[in-house]
Design a protein around this motif. Structure first.
Motif, PDB file in Angstrom:
ATOM      1  N   GLY A  49       0.788  -1.229   0.000  1.00 30.99           N
ATOM      2  CA  GLY A  49       0.000   0.000   0.000  1.00 30.99           C
ATOM      3  C   GLY A  49       0.813   1.269   0.000  1.00 30.99           C
ATOM      4  N   PHE A  50       2.142   1.131   0.057  1.00 28.82           N
ATOM      5  CA  PHE A  50       3.012   2.306   0.101  1.00 28.82           C
ATOM      6  C   PHE A  50       3.096   3.011  -1.256  1.00 28.82           C
ATOM      7  N   ARG A  51       3.318   4.309  -1.184  1.00 25.86           N
ATOM      8  CA  ARG A  51       3.646   5.101  -2.367  1.00 25.86           C
ATOM      9  C   ARG A  51       5.154   5.360  -2.344  1.00 25.86           C
ATOM     10  N   ILE A  52       5.828   5.122  -3.452  1.00 24.08           N
ATOM     11  CA  ILE A  52       7.279   5.309  -3.521  1.00 24.08           C
ATOM     12  C   ILE A  52       7.601   6.797  -3.622  1.00 24.08           C
ATOM     13  N   VAL A  53       8.436   7.275  -2.710  1.00 28.56           N
ATOM     14  CA  VAL A  53       8.830   8.679  -2.698  1.00 28.56           C
ATOM     15  C   VAL A  53      10.197   8.871  -3.347  1.00 28.56           C
ATOM     16  N   GLU A  54      11.153   8.002  -2.985  1.00 28.09           N
ATOM     17  CA  GLU A  54      12.525   8.163  -3.477  1.00 28.09           C
ATOM     18  C   GLU A  54      13.268   6.843  -3.406  1.00 28.09           C
ATOM     19  N   THR A  55      14.122   6.594  -4.388  1.00 24.53           N
ATOM     20  CA  THR A  55      15.030   5.452  -4.348  1.00 24.53           C
ATOM     21  C   THR A  55      16.436   5.949  -4.686  1.00 24.53           C
ATOM     22  N   LYS A  56      17.409   5.381  -3.995  1.00 21.17           N
ATOM     23  CA  LYS A  56      18.792   5.840  -4.186  1.00 21.17           C
ATOM     24  C   LYS A  56      19.749   4.673  -3.995  1.00 21.17           C
ATOM     25  N   ARG A  57      20.704   4.538  -4.909  1.00 18.96           N
ATOM     26  CA  ARG A  57      21.747   3.516  -4.773  1.00 18.96           C
ATOM     27  C   ARG A  57      22.932   4.119  -4.029  1.00 18.96           C
ATOM     28  N   ASN A  58      23.515   3.332  -3.111  1.00 20.45           N
ATOM     29  CA  ASN A  58      24.628   3.817  -2.289  1.00 20.45           C
ATOM     30  C   ASN A  58      25.805   2.857  -2.341  1.00 20.45           C
ATOM     31  N   LYS A  59      27.020   3.414  -2.254  1.00 19.30           N
ATOM     32  CA  LYS A  59      28.203   2.578  -2.045  1.00 19.30           C
ATOM     33  C   LYS A  59      28.222   2.117  -0.597  1.00 19.30           C
ATOM     34  N   ASP A  60      29.051   1.135  -0.295  1.00 11.48           N
ATOM     35  CA  ASP A  60      29.118   0.570   1.047  1.00 11.48           C
ATOM     36  C   ASP A  60      29.811   1.525   2.008  1.00 11.48           C
ATOM     37  N   GLY A  61      29.197   1.729   3.195  1.00  8.09           N
ATOM     38  CA  GLY A  61      29.741   2.646   4.189  1.00  8.09           C
ATOM     39  C   GLY A  61      31.013   2.163   4.854  1.00  8.09           C
ATOM     40  N   LEU A  62      31.326   0.859   4.712  1.00 10.31           N
ATOM     41  CA  LEU A  62      32.566   0.311   5.268  1.00 10.31           C
ATOM     42  C   LEU A  62      33.603   0.068   4.168  1.00 10.31           C
ATOM     43  N   ASP A  63      33.367   0.688   3.007  1.00 10.17           N
ATOM     44  CA  ASP A  63      34.296   0.617   1.872  1.00 10.17           C
ATOM     45  C   ASP A  63      34.554  -0.798   1.372  1.00 10.17           C
ATOM     46  N   ARG A  64      33.559  -1.664   1.454  1.00  8.10           N
ATOM     47  CA  ARG A  64      33.722  -3.022   0.931  1.00  8.10           C
ATOM     48  C   ARG A  64      33.338  -3.030  -0.546  1.00  8.10           C
ATOM     49  N   ASN A  65      34.247  -3.519  -1.367  1.00  5.31           N
ATOM     50  CA  ASN A  65      33.945  -3.644  -2.792  1.00  5.31           C
ATOM     51  C   ASN A  65      32.952  -4.790  -2.994  1.00  5.31           C
ATOM     52  N   GLY A  66      32.154  -4.700  -4.043  1.00  3.60           N
ATOM     53  CA  GLY A  66      31.235  -5.789  -4.349  1.00  3.60           C
ATOM     54  C   GLY A  66      29.942  -5.747  -3.566  1.00  3.60           C
ATOM     55  N   ILE A  67      29.708  -4.655  -2.838  1.00  2.00           N
ATOM     56  CA  ILE A  67      28.453  -4.505  -2.099  1.00  2.00           C
ATOM     57  C   ILE A  67      27.821  -3.170  -2.469  1.00  2.00           C
ATOM     58  N   GLU A  68      26.553  -3.228  -2.866  1.00  5.43           N
ATOM     59  CA  GLU A  68      25.815  -2.013  -3.215  1.00  5.43           C
ATOM     60  C   GLU A  68      24.523  -1.976  -2.406  1.00  5.43           C
ATOM     61  N   TRP A  69      24.121  -0.793  -2.014  1.00  4.02           N
ATOM     62  CA  TRP A  69      22.957  -0.620  -1.158  1.00  4.02           C
ATOM     63  C   TRP A  69      21.850   0.141  -1.869  1.00  4.02           C
ATOM     64  N   LEU A  70      20.638  -0.129  -1.450  1.00  4.85           N
ATOM     65  CA  LEU A  70      19.466   0.619  -1.910  1.00  4.85           C
ATOM     66  C   LEU A  70      18.866   1.323  -0.707  1.00  4.85           C
ATOM     67  N   THR A  71      18.687   2.622  -0.814  1.00  3.35           N
ATOM     68  CA  THR A  71      17.935   3.365   0.200  1.00  3.35           C
ATOM     69  C   THR A  71      16.629   3.808  -0.435  1.00  3.35           C
ATOM     70  N   MET A  72      15.532   3.485   0.236  1.00  7.37           N
ATOM     71  CA  MET A  72      14.212   3.770  -0.335  1.00  7.37           C
ATOM     72  C   MET A  72      13.346   4.481   0.705  1.00  7.37           C
ATOM     73  N   VAL A  73      12.641   5.492   0.261  1.00  7.41           N
ATOM     74  CA  VAL A  73      11.663   6.192   1.113  1.00  7.41           C
ATOM     75  C   VAL A  73      10.286   5.970   0.520  1.00  7.41           C
ATOM     76  N   VAL A  74       9.354   5.500   1.358  1.00  6.78           N
ATOM     77  CA  VAL A  74       7.977   5.273   0.911  1.00  6.78           C
ATOM     78  C   VAL A  74       7.036   5.964   1.885  1.00  6.78           C
ATOM     79  N   GLU A  75       5.790   6.177   1.459  1.00  9.66           N
ATOM     80  CA  GLU A  75       4.823   6.919   2.266  1.00  9.66           C
ATOM     81  C   GLU A  75       3.489   6.184   2.328  1.00  9.66           C
ATOM     82  N   LYS A  76       2.850   6.233   3.491  1.00  6.79           N
ATOM     83  CA  LYS A  76       1.540   5.615   3.677  1.00  6.79           C
ATOM     84  C   LYS A  76       0.448   6.473   3.038  1.00  6.79           C
TER      85      LYS A  76
END
Length: 202
Positions: free
Chosen positions: A175-202
C-alpha cells in the motif's frame, strides 16, 4: 529471522558495534533528516549499536528503537547509556507490535536478512504502525558478491537479494507510495556490495 543469522549477531555483538560506530553513514543520516520532520515520533527497526538513534535524538527527534539481538541491545546500552530507556529487544516479524503509531519508521541494514514471506509480513506491520502520510525509510543490500546461491555469506548470515523493481513492487503491494530510491556505495568501503535506500509513504 533466520536462526544462524541471529546467532552471528548475538555472538559477535561487541565487535560489530565497533564496526557500526566507525561506518561512514553521512548519506543515510542526511536522508533521515531530510525525510522526517523535526520532533517527529519515530521507530527504528534494527538499531545495532544505537548510532542512528542517538544521531536522531541529538537532532530533536523522539525515537525508540528495537533489535532482534539481545546482546546487541546490551552493547548499545553500554556505549550509549543515555539510550537505556529507548532500546528494546523485539524479533521480526512477530514482535512488531506497539500500542501507539509513529510519524515515521526507518530501518538500516536489517530487512534484507528476512525471508521474502517475513519481509512482506514486516512491511505490512510497518504500514499499519504509521500515521496517515507517515514515511518509512529503509536501506538494504541491492547487490553482494560475497554470498552463495542460497543467499548465505561465509559467516552464515542470510541475505535476501531483490532487484530495485522487486523492492518497489513489494512496497506498493502493501500500500506504500514510492517517494525516493537511491543507490549507495558501502559505508565500510567493501567492494562488491551495493545498497538501496528507499523512502515510501503511507
Amino acid at each position: 529471522m533466520d536462526k544462524n543469522t541471529m546467532n552471528y549477531y548475538e555472538e559477535n555483538a561487541d565487535i560489530l558495534v565497533e564496526h557500526y560506530e566507525s561506518a561512514d553513514v553521512n548519506n543515510v543520516q542526511n536522508l533521515l533528516l531530510k525525510t522526517f520532520d523535526i520532533n517527529s515520533k519515530l521507530l527504528e527497526i534494527g538499531c545495532g549499536s544505537g548510532r542512528d538513534v542517538l544521531f536522531m535524538i541529538e537532532n530533536n527527534y523522539n525515537v525508540i528503537a528495537i533489535d532482534g539481538s539481545k546482546n546487541m541491545i546490551e552493547e548499545a546500552k553500554k556505549i550509549h547509556s543515555e539510550l537505556k530507556e529507548r532500546l528494546f529487544h523485539r524479533i521480526l516479524p512477530n514482535d512488531l507490535e506497539f500500542d501507539n503509531k509513529f510519524d515515521g519508521i526507518y530501518s538500516i541494514s536489517t530487512l534484507m536478512h528476512l525471508s521474502k514471506d517475513d519481509l512482506k509480513k514486516t512491511l505490512s506491520k510497518i504500514y499499519s504502525l504509521l500515521n496517515q502520510n507517515g514515511k518509512f525509510l529503509m536501506s538494504v543490500s541491492l547487490f553482494r558478491d560475497d554470498i552463495d546461491k542460497d543467499g548465505f555469506d561465509d559467516k552464515g548470515r542470510f541475505f535476501l537479494l531483490l532487484s530495485l523493481e522487486e523492492w518497489i513492487k513489494i512496497c506498493e503491494e502493501v500500500g506504500f507510495r514510492i517517494v525516493e530510491t537511491k543507490r549507495n556505495k558501502d559505508g565500510l568501503d567493501r567492494n562488491g556490495i551495493e545498497w538501496l535506500t528507499m523512502v515510501v509513504e503511507k
